[in-house]
Design a protein around this motif. Structure first.
Motif, PDB file in Angstrom:
ATOM      1  N   LEU A  43       0.823  -1.220   0.000  1.00 13.60           N
ATOM      2  CA  LEU A  43       0.000   0.000   0.000  1.00 13.60           C
ATOM      3  C   LEU A  43       0.849   1.258   0.000  1.00 13.60           C
ATOM      4  N   THR A  78      -4.449  -1.198   6.867  1.00 14.60           N
ATOM      5  CA  THR A  78      -4.061  -2.063   5.750  1.00 14.60           C
ATOM      6  C   THR A  78      -5.257  -2.764   5.118  1.00 14.60           C
ATOM      7  N   GLN A  98      -6.710  -2.018   1.338  1.00 13.11           N
ATOM      8  CA  GLN A  98      -6.551  -3.101   0.372  1.00 13.11           C
ATOM      9  C   GLN A  98      -7.913  -3.585  -0.124  1.00 13.11           C
TER      10      GLN A  98
END
Length: 634
Positions: A201, A213, A217
Motif C-alpha cells: 500500500l 491495511t 486493500q
C-alpha cells in the motif's frame, strides 16, 4: 453464503464459524472411530455418523465431504474423515483429533451420568446452531466482521486471506496451492503477511497507517471484477513476498554486494526504509535496474541512516521520506542516481560532510538514539579498518577512553596540560563524543584506570580502533579531537553524502533546530541549566553556551548556570538590547535569592525537559489522520 443449483447439493461458503464446525466434525469423527474400536458397538451407529454428518455418501470430490476446510488444513482433515493411516498427525487438525480420541478412551466413571453414546446424542440432538444465510447482494465479509467483533481478534492478514479466497469460489484451491501456501511458508507468520500488504500500500499511499491495511486493500481489490483478476493479484503479492523474504533473510540474496547492504539494514533494526528497499528490489525484478545499481542505491539508504544518526536527527520524518521516494524517483535516471538526487533535494536532513564533522566533534554520541544502534554504528566504523577478523557487536560494549569519573591521576595529567580550572569543562565537553569512545569486550578491565594502564590493554586488543588509540602517548581533549576528525574522514568516505551542490543551510543543523524547538516551549516562570539542556539534546554545555552566545534563540535568558546564576557570558544577540535578563526573569515570575541564585523549585529537570522536547518534536510533524475511514479510490 449459498451457492446451489436445482437438483444438486446445496453449497454454502462459510464466512463465520469455520473453526467451530471443523472442531465439531473432528469430534464426530473421533466418536465414530472410538465406537468402531469398541466391542459391541453397532455398525449402524458408526455408518450413520459417517454418512449423515461427515460425508455425502453418493457424491464424488469435491462434494464428498460435508465440510471442506481451508486449503492449509484440507489434507489433514480429509485423512481424519476418511480414516486414513495418516490421520492424527502433528498439525493442529491432527492434534485436535488425537485429543478427542484420548479423552474418549479414558475409563468411564461409574458415577458419571454419561458415556460415549450420550456424548454423541448431545452433539447431534442437544446442540443448537444458528444459521444465517446471506443473499447474493449482501456484503458477507462486512457481516463477518460485525459478527466477529466480540471474538478472538483476527489479524489484518487473516481478514485479507478470507476476503481474497471468498472472491475465488472456483479457483481457490489452485491459487492457494500455487501462490498463497508458498507465501505463507516463506514468510512464516501472519504478521509478516500483514506487513507485506501494508508495504504494498505504501507504494501508492505513503501516509497509510498499518492499522488501515485491510480497509485500503479491500477498497482497492473491490475494483477487481473477475476471479482471474483476483488470482493475478494473489500471484503479484506472492512475487512481492519473495522479495520481502530477501529483506528478512539477506543470506538468501545471490548478489554479494546487495546481500551485504541488506544485511547491514537488518543489523540496523529499522523498519522505516522497508517500502523503499522493497521497491528497489522490485525494480531489479522487473529488469529495469541492475544488482550493481541496487547495491549503490541501498548504500544511499544506509548513508542517510548513518549521517542522520550521527548528527542526532535519527528518525524524525524518515518513514515519510522513504515511503514517498517510491513515487517521486526520477524514472528517467538509473535507480541509484535517482535515489541519491531525491535524498539530496529539499529539507530531508541528509547531512553534508561539514555538518557530519561538526556533529562528530560536538554531539554526545554516547547518548544518541538507541543503545543497540550506537553499538552497531561503532561496529560498522571498526569494519572500516583493514582487518582479517569480522567484528560482531554481540559481546562488545562501548567504552570511554577518558573515563566518566576522573581519578586523581587523570585530573593531575589533564591539569598539567590544560590548567586546573579547565579540567571539568573540557571533561564534560569531550567525554561522550565519538572521538573518546571505542569498543571492548573487557570493560571492567579498563574502567577509570590511568591511560598508561589502559594503553597496554588497548594495544593487545584485536580491535583495530583500539590499537590505533594505543599509539598515543597521552590521552585528552587534543587527542580526542584529532581522532574525531580522523573518524569523520573515514565515515565521509564510507557513507557518501548528498549530491554536490545540494544546499543545506547552516541553521539546518538538527542539533540547533532541536534546541530552538525545546527553548521555544520553555514555560515562563521556570528555568533550566546549560548542562541539563545539553544532556537532553545529546551535546555538551560548552558548545551549547557558545551557540546561545552567538546566534539568536528563543527564551535563551531562561537558561542559567548550574546553580541558577546568570552566566557572565550571557549577551543578547540583538546589539540594541540592553535590558537586564534578571529583571526579565523576575517579571516572568522567577524568584532570586540575595546571592543572585534562581529558586531551585522553579528549575526544570532532565525529565521535565525530555517531556517538553517530546511534545516539541511531535508538533513539528504533520498530524496523522485519525480514524479508519477509507477514501474513494476510483
Amino acid at each position: 453464503m449459498p451457492g446451489s443449483v436445482a437438483g444438486a447439493i446445496s453449497r454454502y461458503l462459510v464466512v463465520d464459524g469455520q473453526q467451530r464446525l471443523t472442531t465439531l466434525t473432528l469430534l464426530l469423527a473421533a466418536v465414530r472411530d472410538h465406537l468402531r474400536d469398541s466391542e459391541g458397538a453397532s455398525r449402524r451407529d458408526t455408518d450413520r455418523i459417517h454418512h449423515q454428518w461427515l460425508t455425502n455418501q453418493y457424491e464424488d470430490d469435491p462434494y464428498r465431504l460435508k465440510l471442506v476446510p481451508t486449503q492449509a488444513d484440507r489434507q489433514s482433515y480429509s485423512a481424519v474423515i476418511d480414516g486414513a493411516p495418516t490421520a492424527g498427525g502433528d498439525d493442529p487438525v491432527g492434534e485436535a483429533y488425537r485429543f478427542f480420541r484420548a479423552r474418549l478412551a479414558e475409563p468411564t466413571d461409574i458415577d458419571a451420568p454419561y458415556g460415549v453414546s450420550e456424548i454423541l446424542q448431545a452433539i447431534v440432538s442437544g446442540l443448537s446452531v444458528v444459521s444465517i444465510s446471506a443473499h447474493p447482494g449482501d456484503n458477507v465479509h462486512r457481516i463477518f466482521q460485525s459478527l466477529n467483533n466480540t471474538g478472538l481478534r483476527l489479524t489484518q492478514g487473516d481478514l485479507l486471506r478470507n476476503y481474497l479466497f471468498m472472491r475465488l469460489p472456483t479457483r481457490g484451491e489452485e491459487v492457494h496451492r500455487k501462490y498463497w501456501a508458498p507465501l505463507q511458508e516463506s514468510l512464516a507468520n501472519n504478521e509478516r503477511i500483514e506487513t507485506l500488504f501494508w508495504l504494498d500500500l505504501l507504494h501508492r499511499r505513503p501516509q497509510v497507517k498499518q492499522s488501515q491495511t485491510f480497509a485500503f486493500q479491500q477498497a482497492r481489490l473491490d475494483r477487481l471484477g473477475t476471479e482471474d483478476e483476483i488470482a493475478d493479484e494473489v500471484e503479484r503479492i506472492a512475487r512481492l513476498g519473495s522479495l520481502y523474504r530477501l529483506m528478512l533473510n539477506p543470506e538468501l540474496e545471490p548478489d554479494q554486494a546487495v546481500r551485504m547492504r541488506l544485511q547491514r539494514l537488518t543489523e540496523w533494526e529499522s523498519t522505516t526504509p522497508a517500502p523503499l528497499v522493497l521497491h528497489l528490489l522490485l525494480l531489479r525484478d522487473w529488469g529495469v535496474a541492475t544488482s550493481e545499481q541496487i547495491a549503490r542505491a541501498l548504500l544511499s539508504v544506509e548513508s542517510m541512516l548513518v549521517r542522520r544518526f550521527l548528527v542526532g536527527h535519527a528518525t524524525q520524518g524518515l518513514n515519510r521520506v522513504f515511503a514517498a521516494a517510491v513515487q517521486e524517483l526520477d524514472t528517467s535516471l538509473p535507480a541509484d542516481q535517482a535515489l541519491n538526487l531525491y535524498l539530496s533535494a529539499g529539507r530531508k536532513h541528509f547531512a553534508t560532510d561539514a555538518q557530519l564533522l561538526d556533529a562528530v566533534l560536538t554531539t554526545q554520541f554516547y547518548w544518541v538514539g538507541r543503545s543497540a544502534q550506537r553499538k552497531v554504528m561503532m561496529t560498522w566504523i571498526e569494519r572500516l579498518y583493514p582487518t582479517r577478523e569480522s567484528v560482531s557487536p554481540v559481546s562488545l560494549t562501548i567504552e570511554h577512553v577518558m573515563p566518566q569519573s576522573l581519578s586523581p591521576r587523570w585530573r593531575t595529567e589533564l591539569a598539567e596540560q590544560y590548567g586546573t580550572d579547565q579540567v571539568d569543562e573540557l571533561h564534560e565537553r569531550w567525554l561522550h563524543t565519538l572521538g573518546n569512545l571505542t569498543l571492548t569486550g573487557y570493560n571492567e578491565n579498563l574502567s577509570n584506570h590511568e591511560f598508561a594502564r589502559k594503553r597496554v590493554t588497548l594495544r593487545a586488543s584485536s580491535i583495530r580502533m583500539n590499537q590505533e588509540i594505543a599509539t598515543n602517548e597521552a590521552w585528552g581533549p587534543e587527542q580526542i579531537e584529532h581522532r574525531a576528525r580522523a573518524l569523520a574522514k573515514r565515515i565521509v568516505e564510507a557513507w557518501p553524502g548528498p549530491e554536490e551542490g545540494a544546499h543545506v543551510a547552516a541553521e539546518d543543523n538538527p542539533l540547533w533546530s532541536s534546541m530552538n524547538r525545546l527553548l521555544m516551549v520553555l514555560p515562563a516562570g521556570h528555568w533550566a541549566t546549560y548542562g541539563d539542556i545539553a544532556r537532553v539534546l545529546g551535546t555538551a554545555a560548552q558548545p551549547l553556551g557558545n551557540r546561545l552566545a552567538t546566534y539568536p534563540a528563543p527564551n535563551a535568558h531562561r537558561v542559567l548556570g548550574a546553580y541558577g546564576t546568570i552566566s557572565d557570558r550571557f549577551r543578547w544577540t540583538d546589539p540594541h538590547r540592553t535590558d537586564d535578563p534578571r529583571q526579565i526573569l523576575e517579571a516572568e515570575g522567577i524568584r532570586f535569592s540575595a546571592s543572585g541564585k534562581a529558586d531551585p523549585a522553579q528549575r526544570l529537570g532532565i525529565a521535565d525537559l525530555e517531556n517538553l522536547r517530546a511534545d516539541a518534536e511531535d508538533d513539528t510533524e504533520p498530524q496523522e489522520t485519525r480514524g479508519e475511514s477509507v477514501p474513494d479510490e476510483r
